[in-house]
Design a protein around this motif. Structure first.
Motif, short mmCIF file in Angstrom:
data_model
loop_
_atom_site.label_atom_id
_atom_site.label_comp_id
_atom_site.label_asym_id
_atom_site.label_seq_id
_atom_site.Cartn_x
_atom_site.Cartn_y
_atom_site.Cartn_z
N ASP A 1 -2.77 -44.69 1.95
CA ASP A 1 -3.76 -44.82 0.98
C ASP A 1 -3.83 -46.12 0.30
O ASP A 1 -4.77 -46.17 -0.51
CB ASP A 1 -3.95 -43.62 -0.10
CG ASP A 1 -4.11 -42.19 0.71
OD1 ASP A 1 -4.67 -42.58 1.88
OD2 ASP A 1 -4.03 -41.09 0.12
N TYR A 2 -2.94 -46.69 0.42
CA TYR A 2 -2.69 -48.25 -0.33
C TYR A 2 -3.02 -49.45 0.51
O TYR A 2 -2.89 -50.51 0.04
CB TYR A 2 -1.36 -48.37 -0.89
CG TYR A 2 -0.96 -47.24 -2.08
CD1 TYR A 2 -1.10 -47.61 -3.35
CD2 TYR A 2 -0.69 -45.88 -1.90
CE1 TYR A 2 -0.53 -46.70 -4.42
CE2 TYR A 2 -0.49 -45.24 -2.78
CZ TYR A 2 -0.64 -45.44 -4.00
OH TYR A 2 -0.21 -44.35 -4.87
N TYR A 3 -3.34 -49.30 1.95
CA TYR A 3 -3.47 -50.35 2.80
C TYR A 3 -5.02 -50.35 3.07
O TYR A 3 -5.46 -49.31 3.39
CB TYR A 3 -2.45 -50.21 3.97
CG TYR A 3 -3.06 -51.18 4.88
CD1 TYR A 3 -3.15 -52.83 4.68
CD2 TYR A 3 -3.37 -50.91 6.33
CE1 TYR A 3 -3.53 -53.52 5.90
CE2 TYR A 3 -3.65 -51.63 7.28
CZ TYR A 3 -3.89 -53.11 7.16
OH TYR A 3 -4.33 -53.70 8.19
N TYR A 4 -5.48 -51.39 3.19
CA TYR A 4 -6.99 -51.87 3.46
C TYR A 4 -7.06 -52.62 4.42
O TYR A 4 -6.69 -53.58 4.42
CB TYR A 4 -7.93 -51.86 2.17
CG TYR A 4 -8.20 -50.92 1.29
CD1 TYR A 4 -9.22 -50.18 1.24
CD2 TYR A 4 -7.26 -50.63 0.23
CE1 TYR A 4 -9.23 -48.84 0.48
CE2 TYR A 4 -7.11 -49.73 -0.59
CZ TYR A 4 -8.13 -48.69 -0.42
OH TYR A 4 -8.44 -47.80 -1.41
N ASN A 5 -7.58 -52.20 5.77
CA ASN A 5 -8.00 -53.07 6.98
C ASN A 5 -9.36 -53.55 6.80
O ASN A 5 -10.08 -52.55 7.02
CB ASN A 5 -7.34 -52.59 8.17
CG ASN A 5 -7.91 -53.78 9.36
OD1 ASN A 5 -8.04 -54.67 9.27
ND2 ASN A 5 -8.15 -53.11 10.47
N THR A 6 -9.75 -54.82 6.40
CA THR A 6 -11.01 -54.91 6.15
C THR A 6 -11.52 -55.99 7.07
O THR A 6 -11.19 -57.33 7.14
CB THR A 6 -11.15 -55.52 4.76
OG1 THR A 6 -10.49 -54.85 3.65
CG2 THR A 6 -12.54 -55.87 4.18
N PRO A 7 -12.17 -55.39 7.99
CA PRO A 7 -12.68 -56.24 9.18
C PRO A 7 -14.02 -57.15 8.79
O PRO A 7 -14.16 -58.21 9.58
CB PRO A 7 -13.28 -55.29 10.20
CG PRO A 7 -13.51 -54.07 9.47
CD PRO A 7 -12.75 -54.22 8.33
N SER A 8 -14.44 -57.34 7.80
CA SER A 8 -15.51 -58.25 7.26
C SER A 8 -15.58 -58.46 5.82
O SER A 8 -15.13 -57.74 5.26
CB SER A 8 -16.92 -57.72 7.77
OG SER A 8 -17.25 -56.82 6.65
N ALA A 9 -15.99 -59.74 5.40
CA ALA A 9 -16.00 -60.15 4.03
C ALA A 9 -16.83 -59.20 3.33
O ALA A 9 -16.77 -59.11 2.20
CB ALA A 9 -16.43 -61.75 3.93
N SER A 10 -18.14 -58.76 3.79
CA SER A 10 -19.11 -57.91 3.19
C SER A 10 -18.40 -56.69 2.82
O SER A 10 -19.18 -56.11 1.91
CB SER A 10 -20.29 -57.84 4.15
OG SER A 10 -19.79 -57.24 5.27
N GLN A 11 -17.54 -56.39 3.30
CA GLN A 11 -17.07 -55.00 2.87
C GLN A 11 -15.91 -55.24 1.59
O GLN A 11 -15.30 -54.24 1.19
CB GLN A 11 -16.17 -54.48 3.95
CG GLN A 11 -17.05 -53.93 5.29
CD GLN A 11 -16.19 -53.46 6.31
OE1 GLN A 11 -15.33 -54.21 6.92
NE2 GLN A 11 -16.42 -52.22 6.80
N LEU A 12 -15.80 -56.38 1.12
CA LEU A 12 -14.39 -56.54 0.29
C LEU A 12 -14.88 -55.83 -1.13
O LEU A 12 -13.90 -55.55 -1.76
CB LEU A 12 -14.15 -57.99 0.33
CG LEU A 12 -12.99 -58.63 -0.40
CD1 LEU A 12 -11.76 -57.77 0.42
CD2 LEU A 12 -12.42 -59.91 -0.18
N THR A 13 -15.97 -56.11 -1.46
CA THR A 13 -16.35 -55.56 -2.73
C THR A 13 -16.22 -53.98 -2.82
O THR A 13 -15.54 -53.57 -3.94
CB THR A 13 -17.80 -55.99 -3.40
OG1 THR A 13 -17.85 -57.25 -3.54
CG2 THR A 13 -18.09 -55.11 -4.58
N SER A 14 -16.56 -53.40 -1.91
CA SER A 14 -16.25 -51.97 -1.69
C SER A 14 -14.91 -51.56 -1.74
O SER A 14 -14.57 -50.67 -2.08
CB SER A 14 -17.15 -51.23 -0.54
OG SER A 14 -16.67 -51.75 0.46
#
Length: 506
Positions: free
Chosen positions: A477-490
């Motif tokens: 629950d502490y790791y985030y795989n973020t495939p796009s910059a647009s998702q970063l704020t969320s």
């Protein structure tokens, strides 16, 4: 029929009438009691139903409140709770929400028609519930360890980082109370971490050349600060990584143990050879006829003659242009110690720039030191206190400091030059293996102190890199795989919600 028989029949007839009345009353009572029980059970069920929805509404509304929006709690609660309660359970009324700094209380009533108790003047069954949500019940210390390497300038990543990190600060800061503080620290990282040039004379900086690393790139002992002055340059604030085992821990620096002091970065003048003069950081004449690249670089006498000074721009990296000199590659923004000046933190986040290579363990080590109760800053509360310590680390790439087929082995960074083997004898191409090993060791040591680590992998398509970030974090629950910059704020908002630690106080 004898007189005695007639008397007996009359008595029985009379008693039979009483039995009929008693029976009628008994049956009515049984129906009322049974039906009333059913009504009361329904009322209890309604109360539980309402309590669940009042609790949920209070949590949702409170989670979105800031110090400036406390007055909206009533309207938001009215709208949210009304949408959550099905009219078939009764009529909702008496919704009252009161929010202050740190708490929100919500009260509501649900009125349903009775089926049986109306027979005794109770036509309506009213259930009233109250819940109180508190936030900020634990003080927080949050260190944001943020990758500002050159690749962060691509695809809108640095812009998304600025927006998302600022949003997280705003969200968490709104939950601060006078009793339970929320503090932030900021650690940008690339080839180096910049502690700030204002600490030039600090006791924890190796001002006297005591550390075994201080003169490691000079053929004779030299003081780096003296060299900066002689060259007409100022130390920009970057430091080298300390010798093991102090490289990835929070051991307090002390002159009595010179290896614990932080050595100011000083990019040596590189050899007068075509590879270096054409592309990298050769800014003085070597003052030697030796053909050895290492001898040319380490010759101490050139710093006394200072001939051939050339501080023109180096174009070695396609995405990095900067003046040659001792401060070369130290372009990362300075750290921010723990503070409650949220406006300043956000201003610094929005001023982040990009340059350099990915040096995750150095960023993590300084993130830990920001939260530590030990020097150099000693800003953090004691380990084991009620204060929750958190590191939020973001990177858009795998560990990498450039290696080349030269005698120096590659680029200068907080780990010195690759030929020095400060990351072991087999650190791998671009030092990745050595840096990964140090990263995981740092994460293990940090978590052992009770510090929670959130990791964000931004647009990383390397499976091994993703796995390392997952292993570094405090759990799935502490790791985030973020495939796009647009998702970063969320992603930052999600982390903020988890950190907030809202709870219901019955």
């Amino acid at each position: 029929m004898t007189a005695s028989k007639r008397s007996l029949v009359g008595l029985l007839a009379h008693r039979g009438g009483n039995i009929a009345v008693t029976f009628a009353l008994t049956v009515g009572s049984i129906i009322l009691i049974g039906g009333g029980g059913i009504d009361l059970m329904a009322m209890s069920s309604n109360r539980k139903y309402l309590q669940e929805r009042v609790d949920a509404t209070a949590l949702i509304v409170a989670n979105g409140l800031t110090a400036d929006t406390l007055s909206t709690a009533q309207t938001k609660s009215q709208q949210r709770l009304t949408a959550m309660v099905d009219p078939e359970y009764g009529t909702l009324s008496g919704i009252v929400a009161n929010a202050t700094s740190g708490t929100m209380t919500l009260t509501a009533s649900l009125t349903a028609k009775s089926n049986f108790l109306g027979m005794i003047g109770m036509p309506n069954l009213v259930s009233t519930v109250t819940t109180t949500v508190t936030w900020g019940d634990t003080s927080l210390e949050v260190a944001m360890v943020l990758d500002t390497t050159g690749s962060m300038g691509d695809g809108g990543k640095i812009e998304a980082l600025r927006s998302g990190a600022s949003s997280m600060v705003t969200t968490l800061a709104a939950k601060a109370t006078t009793l339970n503080t929320i503090k932030f620290a900021l650690v940008p990282f690339s080839n180096f971490v910049n502690v700030g040039s204002g600490y030039k004379t600090a006791s924890w900086i190796d001002t006297l050349g005591l550390s075994p690393y201080h003169s490691s790139y000079f053929s004779a002992p030299l003081n780096r600060f003296t060299l900066y002055t002689a060259l007409g340059k100022s130390w920009p604030g970057c430091v080298e990584t300390r010798p093991s085992p102090y490289d990835i821990d929070d051991t307090a620096p002390s002159a009595s143990i010179p290896a614990t002091l932080f050595v100011p970065s000083f990019h040596p003048d590189e050899p007068d050879a075509s590879w270096y003069t054409s592309f990298s950081n050769s800014y003085l004449n070597d003052n030697t006829w030796s053909s050895s690249q290492l001898t040319k670089m380490m010759n101490a006498t050139k710093y006394s003659t200072l001939s051939g000074k050339d501080f023109s721009n180096s174009y070695f990296y396609s995405n990095y242009t900067a003046p040659k000199g001792p401060g070369y590659l130290c372009d990362v923004k300075p750290i921010q110690r723990l503070t409650t000046d949220y406006t300043s933190v956000k201003t610094q986040i929005n001023a982040l720039t990009v340059a350099g290579s990915t040096n995750i363990p150095e960023g993590l080590a300084w993130g830990w030191r920001m939260l530590s109760p030990k020097a150099p800053f000693a800003d953090g509360k004691d380990y084991g206190s009620t204060t929750l310590k958190i590191i939020v680390m973001l990177t858009d790439g795998t560990n990498a400091i450039n290696t080349f087929s030269t005698d120096l082995g590659g680029a200068y960074s907080s780990w010195g030059y690759p030929f020095s083997a400060r990351l072991g004898n087999n650190p791998g191409t671009n030092l990745r293996n050595g840096l990964d090993t140090k990263t995981l060791a740092a994460c293990t040591a940090i978590k052992a102190k009770g510090i929670k680590i959130y990791t964000i992998g931004l647009m990383i398509d390397d499976a091994a890199g993703q796995q390392m970030l997952s292993d570094c974090s405090s759990g799935p629950d502490y790791y985030y795989n973020t495939p796009s910059a647009s998702q970063l704020t969320s992603v930052f908002d999600s982390i903020a919600q988890k950190i907030t630690k809202l709870r219901i106080a019955k």
